[in-house]
Write a protein that holds these residues in place. Structure first.
Motif, PDB file in Angstrom:
ATOM      1  N   ALA A  85       1.037  -0.798   0.029  1.00 48.32           N
ATOM      2  CA  ALA A  85       0.108   0.250   0.278  1.00 48.32           C
ATOM      3  C   ALA A  85       0.692   1.132   0.211  1.00 48.32           C
ATOM      4  O   ALA A  85       1.241   1.690   1.119  1.00 48.32           O
ATOM      5  N   PRO A  86       0.929   1.752  -1.532  1.00 48.22           N
ATOM      6  CA  PRO A  86       2.841   3.037  -1.123  1.00 48.22           C
ATOM      7  C   PRO A  86       1.917   4.339  -1.411  1.00 48.22           C
ATOM      8  O   PRO A  86       0.900   4.997  -1.483  1.00 48.22           O
ATOM      9  N   PHE A  87       2.032   4.829  -0.046  1.00 45.35           N
ATOM     10  CA  PHE A  87       1.816   6.064  -0.154  1.00 45.35           C
ATOM     11  C   PHE A  87       3.023   7.213   0.315  1.00 45.35           C
ATOM     12  O   PHE A  87       4.208   6.686   0.762  1.00 45.35           O
ATOM     13  N   ASP A  88       3.036   7.512  -0.951  1.00 40.71           N
ATOM     14  CA  ASP A  88       4.522   9.013  -0.414  1.00 40.71           C
ATOM     15  C   ASP A  88       4.467   9.563   0.465  1.00 40.71           C
ATOM     16  O   ASP A  88       4.282  10.338   1.403  1.00 40.71           O
ATOM     17  N   PHE A  89       6.468   9.603   1.041  1.00 38.34           N
ATOM     18  CA  PHE A  89       6.405   9.725   2.099  1.00 38.34           C
ATOM     19  C   PHE A  89       6.284  11.592   1.992  1.00 38.34           C
ATOM     20  O   PHE A  89       5.595  12.284   3.264  1.00 38.34           O
ATOM     21  N   LYS A  90       6.896  12.059   0.716  1.00 39.81           N
ATOM     22  CA  LYS A  90       6.741  13.806   1.436  1.00 39.81           C
ATOM     23  C   LYS A  90       5.261  13.904   1.101  1.00 39.81           C
ATOM     24  O   LYS A  90       5.284  15.498   2.051  1.00 39.81           O
ATOM     25  N   THR A  91       4.392  13.799   0.202  1.00 36.91           N
ATOM     26  CA  THR A  91       3.195  14.289   0.313  1.00 36.91           C
ATOM     27  C   THR A  91       2.284  13.813   1.001  1.00 36.91           C
ATOM     28  O   THR A  91       0.665  14.143   1.444  1.00 36.91           O
ATOM     29  N   GLN A  92       2.308  12.214   1.513  1.00 37.25           N
ATOM     30  CA  GLN A  92       0.625  11.662   1.899  1.00 37.25           C
ATOM     31  C   GLN A  92       1.133  11.007   3.460  1.00 37.25           C
ATOM     32  O   GLN A  92       0.018  11.447   3.898  1.00 37.25           O
ATOM     33  N   LYS A  93       2.258  10.465   3.702  1.00 36.36           N
ATOM     34  CA  LYS A  93       2.760  10.558   5.174  1.00 36.36           C
ATOM     35  C   LYS A  93       2.443  11.274   5.657  1.00 36.36           C
ATOM     36  O   LYS A  93       1.919  10.831   6.940  1.00 36.36           O
ATOM     37  N   THR A  94       2.812  12.460   5.715  1.00 42.51           N
ATOM     38  CA  THR A  94       2.409  13.729   6.598  1.00 42.51           C
ATOM     39  C   THR A  94       1.513  14.284   6.612  1.00 42.51           C
ATOM     40  O   THR A  94       1.499  14.836   7.514  1.00 42.51           O
ATOM     41  N   MET A  95       0.593  13.514   6.154  1.00 41.02           N
ATOM     42  CA  MET A  95      -0.985  13.626   6.836  1.00 41.02           C
ATOM     43  C   MET A  95      -1.196  13.733   7.975  1.00 41.02           C
ATOM     44  O   MET A  95      -1.656  14.481   9.172  1.00 41.02           O
ATOM     45  N   GLY A  96      -0.124  13.178   9.390  1.00 41.17           N
ATOM     46  CA  GLY A  96       0.119  12.111  10.171  1.00 41.17           C
ATOM     47  C   GLY A  96       0.682  12.999  11.501  1.00 41.17           C
ATOM     48  O   GLY A  96       0.920  12.546  11.919  1.00 41.17           O
ATOM     49  N   ARG A  97       1.674  13.861  10.180  1.00 37.42           N
ATOM     50  CA  ARG A  97       2.844  14.642  11.226  1.00 37.42           C
ATOM     51  C   ARG A  97       2.815  14.973  12.352  1.00 37.42           C
ATOM     52  O   ARG A  97       3.533  15.040  13.380  1.00 37.42           O
ATOM     53  N   ASP A  98       1.013  15.607  12.946  1.00 36.69           N
ATOM     54  CA  ASP A  98       1.246  15.961  14.074  1.00 36.69           C
ATOM     55  C   ASP A  98      -0.404  15.241  15.367  1.00 36.69           C
ATOM     56  O   ASP A  98       0.005  15.611  16.133  1.00 36.69           O
ATOM     57  N   ASP A  99      -0.161  14.040  14.186  1.00 38.89           N
ATOM     58  CA  ASP A  99      -1.576  13.034  14.745  1.00 38.89           C
ATOM     59  C   ASP A  99      -0.966  11.300  14.180  1.00 38.89           C
ATOM     60  O   ASP A  99      -1.311  11.449  12.852  1.00 38.89           O
ATOM     61  N   PHE A 100      -0.118  10.742  14.577  1.00 43.06           N
ATOM     62  CA  PHE A 100      -0.127   8.894  14.498  1.00 43.06           C
ATOM     63  C   PHE A 100      -1.430   8.466  13.294  1.00 43.06           C
ATOM     64  O   PHE A 100      -0.957   7.707  13.081  1.00 43.06           O
ATOM     65  N   THR A 101      -2.635   9.027  14.121  1.00 40.82           N
ATOM     66  CA  THR A 101      -3.598   8.169  13.708  1.00 40.82           C
ATOM     67  C   THR A 101      -4.164   8.327  12.337  1.00 40.82           C
ATOM     68  O   THR A 101      -4.710   8.291  11.715  1.00 40.82           O
ATOM     69  N   LYS A 102      -3.300   9.911  11.582  1.00 36.41           N
ATOM     70  CA  LYS A 102      -4.030   9.939  10.188  1.00 36.41           C
ATOM     71  C   LYS A 102      -2.481   9.505   9.154  1.00 36.41           C
ATOM     72  O   LYS A 102      -2.590  10.397   8.147  1.00 36.41           O
ATOM     73  N   ILE A 103      -1.871   9.003   9.570  1.00 32.27           N
ATOM     74  CA  ILE A 103      -0.704   8.678   9.108  1.00 32.27           C
ATOM     75  C   ILE A 103      -1.214   7.393   8.371  1.00 32.27           C
ATOM     76  O   ILE A 103      -1.872   5.951   8.567  1.00 32.27           O
ATOM     77  N   PRO A 104      -1.552   7.563   6.708  1.00 30.66           N
ATOM     78  CA  PRO A 104      -1.875   6.877   5.912  1.00 30.66           C
ATOM     79  C   PRO A 104      -0.867   5.185   6.319  1.00 30.66           C
ATOM     80  O   PRO A 104       0.418   5.894   6.454  1.00 30.66           O
ATOM     81  N   ASN A 105      -1.256   3.617   6.267  1.00 31.07           N
ATOM     82  CA  ASN A 105      -1.187   2.796   6.712  1.00 31.07           C
ATOM     83  C   ASN A 105      -0.584   2.462   5.110  1.00 31.07           C
ATOM     84  O   ASN A 105      -1.175   2.048   4.513  1.00 31.07           O
ATOM     85  N   GLY A 106       0.940   2.064   5.714  1.00 30.75           N
ATOM     86  CA  GLY A 106       1.215   0.668   4.156  1.00 30.75           C
ATOM     87  C   GLY A 106       2.590   1.095   4.178  1.00 30.75           C
ATOM     88  O   GLY A 106       3.298   2.362   4.753  1.00 30.75           O
ATOM     89  N   ILE A 107       3.259  -0.005   3.615  1.00 34.47           N
ATOM     90  CA  ILE A 107       4.940  -0.364   3.090  1.00 34.47           C
ATOM     91  C   ILE A 107       4.922  -0.892   2.400  1.00 34.47           C
ATOM     92  O   ILE A 107       4.290  -2.415   2.293  1.00 34.47           O
ATOM     93  N   PRO A 108       4.984  -0.553   1.076  1.00 34.15           N
ATOM     94  CA  PRO A 108       5.937  -0.844  -0.246  1.00 34.15           C
ATOM     95  C   PRO A 108       6.487  -1.593  -0.257  1.00 34.15           C
ATOM     96  O   PRO A 108       7.125  -1.782   0.319  1.00 34.15           O
ATOM     97  N   ALA A 109       5.639  -3.054  -1.029  1.00 34.11           N
ATOM     98  CA  ALA A 109       6.758  -4.078  -1.201  1.00 34.11           C
ATOM     99  C   ALA A 109       6.566  -4.694  -1.979  1.00 34.11           C
ATOM    100  O   ALA A 109       7.433  -6.176  -2.039  1.00 34.11           O
ATOM    101  N   ILE A 110       6.050  -4.541  -2.928  1.00 27.82           N
ATOM    102  CA  ILE A 110       5.110  -6.189  -4.028  1.00 27.82           C
ATOM    103  C   ILE A 110       6.592  -6.597  -4.688  1.00 27.82           C
ATOM    104  O   ILE A 110       6.724  -7.782  -5.145  1.00 27.82           O
TER     105      ILE A 110
END
Ligand SMILES: [Zn+2]
Length: 462
Positions: free
Chosen positions: A317-342
């Motif tokens: 489940a790939p979510f970009d670090f710079k633009t998407q994971k960052t949604m949860g910078r101030d709240d861990f519950t808002k970090i999109p879940n996923g570690i890409p590995a396909i």
């Protein structure tokens, strides 16, 4: 055009021998010693290499609306990355939200993938609500070639179902001969623990683990398997991460519950210290269930070696670090879940599993290909090498040495969770239904050639 693969060491779940493989049309037509070259076709020298059946990833999210955003891969990018990594078939999770109709969701995922996927694929059909109307639609979806459901005991209010829905979904699955795959975490415990952690000022990435500790997952497994036992339904636990959850699953298996178990390559190779990395770097490693303490890894490897865990997927489940994971910078519950590995699953399993002696070659083939084909009714069309099977083959060069990196990977994502890690061995050539799709780490196949695989119902055991 025919393909003759000469002199490779063929490795399946049950055998290992040197022979030639002739592929005509889309299937394997003959396996023998010293087959003469076909009049028209290509001869591939596989001497000194392994020939594995095409690998199967039983758990991906190529197209995924999640937490208000979309995973970055498309069927074009995600399936090419899969093929480059030796995966010729994926099972993507079709996950309509609770406000959507199941048939609309199914058609959305079909439309996203049709004519765009480069590898073959099927879906686990998400059951994110259950009522009379959705049951009728699910029956139609099963008729269209789907043999597996996906349910979430986590993600309260978004994808998760309540206990009455769980009972009814499993009852329908049993009636139809469908296996139900399940994300097992207790959603109430997760949301209450999240609230308590945030109230205590814990916004950091490490808090993600503390909101979903091993016992929360084990409770989800126990809960699911109690229901499966009462109903007699076949179930499959996705992304099992820890000893506590495994013990619950094995206890149920001893009681006679028909349960298969999947783990993912991230739990086998990464641990929770990655999600604790400073400067928000840990967000790259946020998935659910979370990465665990390292002490769980030998237990998971041993369970694979002993046939207790059946499959290894990615939960890609790939979510970009710079633009998407960052949604949860101030709240861990808002970090999109996923570690890409396909793209990296097979190579990581080989380097960290086979070469370290944790698993042998036939176990490697079983957990990364054959068992998924059996559980999800694609066997022996997929998951093995024999005449009549699809000519999905991975010619694997055990001498290759390389480094995993976002700079060179093909997944559409701005980071690689295994950045800088060495791999030893990789697919040098991959075929999909008789066509060469990958040579030396580059996609050379036909875009959009991937097929939707229709599956019959019935729930065989791996
Ligand atoms: Zn998933």
């Amino acid at each position: 055009m025919a393909l003759l693969i000469k002199g490779g060491e063929i490795v399946t779940a049950s055998s290992r021998y040197v022979a030639d493989i002739l592929c005509e049309g889309e299937t394997i037509s003959r396996i023998d010693i010293d087959i003469s070259p076909p009049a028209r076709g290509e001869v591939i020298d596989a001497a000194g290499k392994f020939v594995f059946p095409g690998f199967i990833d039983p758990h991906t999210h190529i197209y995924l609306p999640f937490m208000g955003t979309f995973s970055k891969d498309t069927y074009e990018t995600g399936t090419k990355a899969a093929l480059i990594g030796g995966t010729t078939t994926i099972f993507d999770m079709c996950c309509p939200g609770r406000s959507e109709e199941p048939m609309d969701g199914f058609q959305t995922w079909r439309a996203q993938s049709e004519g765009r996927a480069a590898c073959d694929y099927s879906f686990h059909m998400g059951v994110t609500k259950f009522d009379e109307s959705s049951a009728a639609q699910l029956r139609e979806i099963v008729k269209a070639g789907i043999q597996s459901f996906k349910i979430f005991l986590a993600y309260k209010g978004a994808l998760g179902i309540d206990d009455a829905e769980l009972f009814q979904a499993l009852s329908l699955a049993k009636e139809l001969g469908v296996v139900t795959t399940a994300h097992c975490e207790n959603e109430t415990l997760v949301s209450e623990l999240q609230r308590a952690l945030l109230a205590a000022g814990r916004t950091d990435t490490a808090a993600h683990h503390d909101s979903r500790p091993p016992r929360v997952e084990a409770e989800g497994v126990h809960h699911l398997l109690t229901f499966a036992e009462m109903i007699g339904a076949a179930v499959y636990i996705v992304h099992l991460s820890c000893r506590e959850a495994l013990e619950e699953a094995l206890a149920a298996r001893l009681r006679g519950v028909n349960v298969s178990i999947e783990t993912v390559v991230q739990y086998l190779t990464l641990d929770k210290t990655y999600a604790e990395l400073p400067d928000f770097e840990g967000a790259k490693y946020v998935m659910s269930p979370p990465l665990r303490d390292k002490k769980h890894q030998p237990i998971l490897w041993n369970a694979l070696a002993q046939g207790l865990i059946n499959t290894v997927g990615t939960d890609h489940a790939p979510f970009d670090f710079k633009t998407q994971k960052t949604m949860g910078r101030d709240d861990f519950t808002k970090i999109p879940n996923g570690i890409p590995a396909i793209e990296d699953r097979v190579n990581l399993l080989y380097t960290h599993g086979v070469l370290t002696g944790k698993i042998d070659l036939s176990t490697f083939v079983k957990i990364a290909s054959t068992n998924a084909a059996k559980i999800f009714n694609l066997y022996p069309r997929k998951g093995t090498i024999q005449p009549g099977a699809d000519a999905d083959l991975v010619i694997f060069d055990p001498e290759y040495e390389g480094i995993l990196s976002a700079k060179t990977h093909h997944m559409n994502i701005d980071y690689n969770a295994f950045e800088g890690w060495k791999i030893h061995g990789r697919p040098s050539l991959v075929t999909l239904r008789g066509e060469v799709a990958v040579r030396d780490g580059q996609f050379v196949g036909t875009p959009g050639r991937g097929q939707f695989l229709q599956r019959k119902t019935g729930t065989p055991k791996a």
